[in-house]
Design a protein around this motif. Structure first.
Motif, short mmCIF file in Angstrom:
data_model
loop_
_atom_site.label_atom_id
_atom_site.label_comp_id
_atom_site.label_asym_id
_atom_site.label_seq_id
_atom_site.Cartn_x
_atom_site.Cartn_y
_atom_site.Cartn_z
N LEU A 247 7.28 -10.17 42.71
CA LEU A 247 7.65 -11.17 42.36
C LEU A 247 9.58 -11.07 43.24
O LEU A 247 9.36 -11.59 44.35
CB LEU A 247 7.91 -11.83 41.63
N THR A 248 9.63 -9.89 43.13
CA THR A 248 10.80 -9.22 44.11
C THR A 248 10.31 -9.17 45.95
O THR A 248 11.40 -9.58 46.72
CB THR A 248 11.54 -8.18 43.64
N GLN A 249 9.03 -8.39 45.50
CA GLN A 249 8.49 -8.08 47.13
C GLN A 249 8.62 -9.21 47.66
O GLN A 249 8.57 -9.20 49.16
CB GLN A 249 7.89 -6.60 46.96
N SER B 276 3.71 -17.23 43.19
CA SER B 276 4.06 -17.47 41.76
C SER B 276 3.62 -16.36 40.57
O SER B 276 2.62 -15.38 40.96
CB SER B 276 3.36 -18.60 41.38
N ARG B 277 4.55 -16.44 39.95
CA ARG B 277 3.52 -15.82 38.41
C ARG B 277 2.48 -16.05 37.97
O ARG B 277 1.68 -15.39 37.83
CB ARG B 277 4.95 -15.82 37.28
N THR C 288 5.38 -4.05 37.72
CA THR C 288 5.37 -4.83 37.43
C THR C 288 5.65 -6.73 37.84
O THR C 288 5.25 -6.02 39.44
CB THR C 288 6.22 -5.06 36.49
N VAL C 289 4.77 -6.97 37.79
CA VAL C 289 4.92 -8.84 38.10
C VAL C 289 6.26 -9.14 38.37
O VAL C 289 6.28 -9.21 39.22
CB VAL C 289 4.30 -9.73 36.59
N GLU C 290 6.98 -8.62 37.95
CA GLU C 290 8.43 -8.80 38.30
C GLU C 290 9.20 -8.05 39.78
O GLU C 290 9.78 -8.75 40.80
CB GLU C 290 9.25 -8.62 37.51
N ALA C 291 8.53 -7.19 39.77
CA ALA C 291 8.59 -6.03 41.14
C ALA C 291 7.61 -7.04 41.97
O ALA C 291 8.56 -6.88 43.10
CB ALA C 291 8.23 -5.11 40.38
N PRO D 110 8.89 -13.21 47.58
CA PRO D 110 8.45 -13.84 46.88
C PRO D 110 7.95 -15.39 46.53
O PRO D 110 8.40 -15.69 46.18
CB PRO D 110 10.47 -14.13 47.41
#
Length: 106
Positions: free
Chosen positions: A73-75, A80-81, A68-71, A77
């Motif tokens: 971003l976590t990997q 940006s979204r 996902t986009v969130e995953a 950092p």
């Protein structure tokens, strides 16, 4: 006389991409020419997210693998979204043949 407008046509008049469920303000804030760049010395000139060595193709591969986009971003950092969404938008427009814009050197 009252005209009936097909819901898809109505949505297309209200949203830049009628098939996209993202909020209009988010779509309009993404400027592909500012976020996606190509430089001969970075990844052989492949389109990348500005300020990174993360290619549009890599973002698509991550998403195709189920991230996902969130995953992402976590990997990664430092991303940006908006950069991730711009990469997906860039790829969609290139594949659609709708508008291929020259990339600015970053």
């Amino acid at each position: 006389m009252e005209w009936l407008i097909d819901p898809l046509v109505q949505r297309s008049m209200e949203h830049p991409n009628p098939y996209c469920s993202a909020p209009r303000h988010l779509i309009e804030s993404i400027s592909m020419s500012d976020l996606i760049v190509s430089q001969p010395g970075v990844l052989g000139g492949k389109p990348v997210i500005r300020g990174t060595r993360i290619s549009v193709a890599f973002i698509l591969q991550c998403m195709a693998s189920g991230m996902t986009v969130e995953a992402i971003l976590t990997q990664y950092p430092h991303l940006s979204r908006e950069g991730i969404l711009a990469a997906v938008d860039f790829a969609a427009r290139v594949m659609e043949g709708e508008s291929i814009q020259p990339l600015r050197a970053g």
